[in-house]
Write a protein that holds these residues in place. Structure first.
Motif, PDB file in Angstrom:
ATOM      1  N   GLU A 167     -52.493  20.323  12.420  1.00  0.00           N
ATOM      2  CA  GLU A 167     -52.918  21.639  12.908  1.00  0.00           C
ATOM      3  C   GLU A 167     -52.581  22.745  11.918  1.00  0.00           C
ATOM      4  O   GLU A 167     -53.235  23.786  11.915  1.00  0.00           O
ATOM      5  N   TRP A 168     -51.538  22.529  11.092  1.00  0.00           N
ATOM      6  CA  TRP A 168     -51.007  23.604  10.267  1.00  0.00           C
ATOM      7  C   TRP A 168     -51.038  23.334   8.770  1.00  0.00           C
ATOM      8  O   TRP A 168     -50.973  24.274   7.981  1.00  0.00           O
ATOM      9  N   ARG A 219     -52.864  31.014  13.798  1.00  0.00           N
ATOM     10  CA  ARG A 219     -53.030  29.562  13.917  1.00  0.00           C
ATOM     11  C   ARG A 219     -51.783  28.801  13.480  1.00  0.00           C
ATOM     12  O   ARG A 219     -51.603  27.641  13.840  1.00  0.00           O
TER      13      ARG A 219
END
Length: 184
Positions: free
Chosen positions: A100-101, A26
């Motif tokens: 997202e991270w 991810r």
């Protein structure tokens, strides 16, 4: 490191807490953006220096602020040069996708401060500036884009301040030049 006619340069530290381990799939899109974004920084007008881990192309393996926290430490000729790179280049795509991270920040994650031209801040020095910003808010010693100070204001502040304690940074390892595997 680029040559500069400026007497002071702008140092910046930003930290980000990974939402997953660095080798998790991810996080892979972020990892894939590192080399192009770092290359863009290295070639950006006003770029002076960035921290890299010895023998590596970036500083993501360094974890001085905790195992899940990555650090970005760099020096720029002017605040405008850093702003242009951060918000008017391919770096902006990373910023747009940061949720997202990385975990959301609950306290200051970016600190700016002026250094004499030619000075390369250590990670210890940078983390101390971030701690100062978190504890005391913006000042000529540690500030943000939204609460910035000029190099002249910072110099006046430092001259008016009482003598500082010996820098913790002297105990920290010296950073490595971007693109150079030898320690400074």
């Amino acid at each position: 490191m680029t040559a500069s006619a400026h007497a002071a340069h702008l140092a910046q530290l930003n930290v980000a807490t990974l939402s997953h381990p660095f080798d998790d799939p991810r996080i892979a899109p972020f990892v894939e953006m590192l080399d192009p974004v770092n290359a863009a920084a290295d070639g950006a007008p006003g770029f002076v220096w960035r921290l890299v881990e010895e023998g590596a192309a970036d500083a993501t393996g360094l974890r001085p602020a905790g195992e899940a926290v990555i650090v970005n430490l760099s020096v720029w000729e002017t605040q405008e040069a850093l702003w242009d790179f951060a918000y008017r280049s391919g770096h902006l795509e990373v910023m747009r996708r940061r949720r997202e991270w990385f975990e959301r920040h609950v306290e200051a994650h970016l600190v700016l401060w002026w250094v004499p031209a030619g000075h390369l801040p250590t990670v210890g020095e940078a983390l101390e500036r971030l701690a100062d910003l978190r504890a005391h808010g913006p000042s000529p010693r540690a500030f943000t884009f939204a609460s910035s100070y000029t190099a002249t204001e910072a110099a006046q502040h430092l001259q008016a301040a009482s003598p500082a304690q010996p820098e913790q940074a002297a105990r920290s390892a010296r950073p490595t030049l971007a693109g150079d595997s030898a320690a400074v």
